[in-house]
Design a protein around this motif. Structure first.
Motif, PDB file in Angstrom:
ATOM      1  N   SER A   1      81.960  54.993  13.614  1.00  0.00           N
ATOM      2  CA  SER A   1      82.947  54.751  14.667  1.00  0.00           C
ATOM      3  C   SER A   1      83.808  53.538  14.342  1.00  0.00           C
ATOM      4  O   SER A   1      85.025  53.524  14.593  1.00  0.00           O
ATOM      5  CB  SER A   1      82.240  54.545  16.012  1.00  0.00           C
ATOM      6  N   LYS A   2      83.207  52.523  13.774  1.00  0.00           N
ATOM      7  CA  LYS A   2      83.963  51.323  13.403  1.00  0.00           C
ATOM      8  C   LYS A   2      84.979  51.661  12.305  1.00  0.00           C
ATOM      9  O   LYS A   2      86.148  51.248  12.360  1.00  0.00           O
ATOM     10  CB  LYS A   2      83.004  50.232  12.910  1.00  0.00           C
ATOM     11  N   ASP A   3      84.518  52.423  11.312  1.00  0.00           N
ATOM     12  CA  ASP A   3      85.394  52.753  10.190  1.00  0.00           C
ATOM     13  C   ASP A   3      86.569  53.632  10.626  1.00  0.00           C
ATOM     14  O   ASP A   3      87.656  53.579  10.021  1.00  0.00           O
ATOM     15  CB  ASP A   3      84.595  53.474   9.097  1.00  0.00           C
TER      16      ASP A   3
ATOM     17  N   GLU B   1      75.841  40.967  19.642  1.00  0.00           N
ATOM     18  CA  GLU B   1      76.615  41.741  20.610  1.00  0.00           C
ATOM     19  C   GLU B   1      76.283  43.223  20.512  1.00  0.00           C
ATOM     20  O   GLU B   1      77.024  44.066  21.009  1.00  0.00           O
ATOM     21  CB  GLU B   1      78.122  41.514  20.391  1.00  0.00           C
ATOM     22  N   GLU B   2      75.160  43.526  19.873  1.00  0.00           N
ATOM     23  CA  GLU B   2      74.741  44.920  19.684  1.00  0.00           C
ATOM     24  C   GLU B   2      73.671  45.291  20.708  1.00  0.00           C
ATOM     25  O   GLU B   2      72.730  44.534  20.951  1.00  0.00           O
ATOM     26  CB  GLU B   2      74.181  45.121  18.278  1.00  0.00           C
ATOM     27  N   PHE B   3      73.818  46.484  21.273  1.00  0.00           N
ATOM     28  CA  PHE B   3      72.862  46.992  22.257  1.00  0.00           C
ATOM     29  C   PHE B   3      72.431  48.401  21.869  1.00  0.00           C
ATOM     30  O   PHE B   3      73.215  49.165  21.285  1.00  0.00           O
ATOM     31  CB  PHE B   3      73.484  47.013  23.662  1.00  0.00           C
ATOM     32  N   THR B   4      71.182  48.718  22.206  1.00  0.00           N
ATOM     33  CA  THR B   4      70.632  50.044  21.928  1.00  0.00           C
ATOM     34  C   THR B   4      70.183  50.669  23.243  1.00  0.00           C
ATOM     35  O   THR B   4      69.597  49.990  24.088  1.00  0.00           O
ATOM     36  CB  THR B   4      69.447  49.958  20.956  1.00  0.00           C
TER      37      THR B   4
ATOM     38  N   ILE C   1      69.364  58.380  21.049  1.00  0.00           N
ATOM     39  CA  ILE C   1      69.394  56.965  20.674  1.00  0.00           C
ATOM     40  C   ILE C   1      70.842  56.562  20.481  1.00  0.00           C
ATOM     41  O   ILE C   1      71.564  57.143  19.664  1.00  0.00           O
ATOM     42  CB  ILE C   1      68.584  56.705  19.393  1.00  0.00           C
ATOM     43  N   VAL C   2      71.281  55.571  21.246  1.00  0.00           N
ATOM     44  CA  VAL C   2      72.656  55.099  21.197  1.00  0.00           C
ATOM     45  C   VAL C   2      72.651  53.659  20.700  1.00  0.00           C
ATOM     46  O   VAL C   2      71.967  52.803  21.268  1.00  0.00           O
ATOM     47  CB  VAL C   2      73.322  55.162  22.589  1.00  0.00           C
TER      48      VAL C   2
ATOM     49  N   TYR D   1      66.764  55.792  14.650  1.00  0.00           N
ATOM     50  CA  TYR D   1      67.540  54.612  15.025  1.00  0.00           C
ATOM     51  C   TYR D   1      68.520  54.237  13.904  1.00  0.00           C
ATOM     52  O   TYR D   1      69.678  53.882  14.173  1.00  0.00           O
ATOM     53  CB  TYR D   1      66.600  53.444  15.318  1.00  0.00           C
ATOM     54  N   VAL D   2      68.078  54.348  12.654  1.00  0.00           N
ATOM     55  CA  VAL D   2      68.968  54.061  11.521  1.00  0.00           C
ATOM     56  C   VAL D   2      70.136  55.030  11.509  1.00  0.00           C
ATOM     57  O   VAL D   2      71.292  54.642  11.259  1.00  0.00           O
ATOM     58  CB  VAL D   2      68.178  54.125  10.199  1.00  0.00           C
ATOM     59  N   TYR D   3      69.871  56.307  11.810  1.00  0.00           N
ATOM     60  CA  TYR D   3      70.946  57.289  11.882  1.00  0.00           C
ATOM     61  C   TYR D   3      71.974  56.893  12.950  1.00  0.00           C
ATOM     62  O   TYR D   3      73.191  56.978  12.732  1.00  0.00           O
ATOM     63  CB  TYR D   3      70.390  58.668  12.209  1.00  0.00           C
ATOM     64  N   ALA D   4      71.480  56.488  14.122  1.00  0.00           N
ATOM     65  CA  ALA D   4      72.390  56.081  15.200  1.00  0.00           C
ATOM     66  C   ALA D   4      73.201  54.858  14.782  1.00  0.00           C
ATOM     67  O   ALA D   4      74.398  54.755  15.094  1.00  0.00           O
ATOM     68  CB  ALA D   4      71.589  55.786  16.460  1.00  0.00           C
ATOM     69  N   ASP D   5      72.579  53.945  14.055  1.00  0.00           N
ATOM     70  CA  ASP D   5      73.276  52.752  13.586  1.00  0.00           C
ATOM     71  C   ASP D   5      74.368  53.120  12.582  1.00  0.00           C
ATOM     72  O   ASP D   5      75.478  52.555  12.606  1.00  0.00           O
ATOM     73  CB  ASP D   5      72.262  51.793  12.962  1.00  0.00           C
ATOM     74  N   HIS D   6      74.083  54.098  11.726  1.00  0.00           N
ATOM     75  CA  HIS D   6      75.093  54.548  10.770  1.00  0.00           C
ATOM     76  C   HIS D   6      76.255  55.218  11.495  1.00  0.00           C
ATOM     77  O   HIS D   6      77.422  55.073  11.090  1.00  0.00           O
ATOM     78  CB  HIS D   6      74.469  55.525   9.774  1.00  0.00           C
TER      79      HIS D   6
END
Length: 419
Positions: A394-396, A320-323, A273-274, A384-389
């Motif tokens: 990556s942002k941080d 602008e978010e894609f999975t 899951i990306v 999916y929550v893990y992938a979001d975290h």
């Protein structure tokens, strides 16, 4: 339109003149009444089974018509009388059921004129050519087939004139494409049906004639039911596609992602899951405008899609978010693929129009990849929550990077960063 009315009136008047000039019905009155009653009954029943296709403002009914056999048996006058009775029966039926077109009355005169005139021409050709074909093997059937071709060509010529007047055909190419759309199989079916009906009429084999009508009716009804079933499925699929497709990027939307989550959750497959989004997207909107921002989102979606296999899924899960669901790939393949996507996004620029100029917009994206085996220990929504975290990680860490986690390892908290 005046020109259309003049053309239709001319066709009708020509058929009337031919019928009146012929001046007689080829069979006695009692036989003629019996024949047109049978033909009227089954033709009217069949009119409800025709496939209706619209071209512009004109409605075309596709079906089997029996005018050739009736014209050969009764002559042009008998055919004209039948067409008038039958076509006005259809007209009043459509008016009664509120299914008539605004120009149904005009179309009725066109149908009377065109069908009566074409099959009258076929009658005269038959009388002239039958002696020459009589001595040939299957000469009768060859001649019937040729007459059906002539009638079809005349009918197409009339319709091309009509569509040229209404503006629905604008070029020779469109006219040729219209002619090509006629089905050879349908023409063969019409030829066989009319040939048999004519033979049965000559021999007055009423049981065989009625049986053929019934057979054609049952086959046509079965075909219509199947055609409607297919059409309904196509429409359902189209509406479902619309419901599950993001209007801006034309990839799947969040609703379809939720649906696929429920389907995949207990599949037992290996799944990556990306979750990703465009870095500093607000700055793009603020620097340009939302139209430019939308173009960047479209470019990003197309770039992501270009790296995926047929079995993978891409969803627009936010602004602008894609999975992405990477299916049935090993962990290392998923990691390398996501890094390849990140690098590809960084190396391409979106293009957009801004203040009358075409501009190139560089941008980057960040990714979070969580890899695991479905239905083992966690629900797919939690994965999916893990992938979001991981995306937030990556942002941080400075954006334009990939954070990954292999949920199938014994150390579920280990992280790997690339970028």
């Amino acid at each position: 339109m005046l020109r259309l009315k003049i053309f239709i009136s001319s066709v009708f008047l020509a058929s009337l003149i031919v019928a009146a000039s012929f001046g007689q019905i080829l069979v006695n009155t009692s036989l003629y009444l019996k024949v047109i009653l049978i033909f009227w009954l089954f033709s009217f029943l069949y009119s409800h089974l025709s496939i209706i296709v619209r071209k512009g403002n004109v409605r075309m009914d596709y079906g089997i018509y029996y005018g050739l056999s009736l014209g050969l048996f009764t002559g042009p006058l008998g055919l004209f009388i039948f067409e008038t009775i039958y076509r006005f029966t259809v007209y009043f039926s459509r008016k009664y059921t509120n299914t008539a077109d605004p120009d149904e009355f005009l179309h009725t005169f066109y149908n009377i004129g065109a069908f009566a005139l074409n099959h009258s021409i076929a009658y005269f050709l038959f009388i002239q050519l039958y002696p020459a074909f009589q001595s040939l093997p299957f000469g009768f059937w060859i001649l019937i087939a040729l007459l059906i071709i002539v009638v079809s060509m005349l009918s197409d010529a009339y319709l091309i004139i009509v569509f040229s007047i209404t503006g629905d055909i604008k070029s020779r190419k469109e006219a040729i494409e219209f002619i090509k759309s006629r089905s050879i199989l349908d023409m063969g079916k019409i030829a066989v049906s009319n040939g048999l009906l004519f033979l049965f009429l000559q021999q007055q084999q009423w049981e065989m004639l009625i049986a053929l009508f019934i057979l054609n009716y049952l086959v046509s009804r079965s075909f219509l039911v199947k055609s409607q079933s297919i059409q309904h499925k196509i429409e359902r699929d189209k509406f479902e596609q619309m419901a599950y497709t993001d209007f801006l990027t034309e990839v799947y939307n969040r609703a379809y992602m939720d649906k696929k989550m429920n389907e995949i959750n207990n599949s037992g497959e290996n799944l990556g899951i990306v979750v990703s989004d465009i870095d500093a997207f607000k700055r793009i909107n603020d620097s340009y405008n939302h139209a430019v921002g939308d173009r960047v989102i479209q470019h990003y979606a197309a770039t992501l899609q270009s790296y995926l296999d047929d079995g993978d899924y891409l969803f627009r899960s936010g602004g602008e978010e894609f999975t992405i669901f990477l299916r049935n790939k090993d962990y290392q393949t998923c990691v390398e693929l996501v890094e390849k996507i990140r690098d590809g996004v960084e190396g391409q620029h979106a293009t957009a129009e801004y203040q009358s100029d075409n501009i190139a917009i560089p941008y980057t994206a960040s990714f979070g990849l969580y890899y695991y085996k479905t239905n083992e220990s966690i629900e797919i929504k939690k994965a999916y929550v893990y992938a979001d975290h991981l995306l937030l990680t990556s942002k941080d860490l400075g954006k334009n990077r990939v954070s990954v986690k292999n949920g199938m390892n014994e150390m579920p908290l280990s992280l790997r960063f690339k970028g």
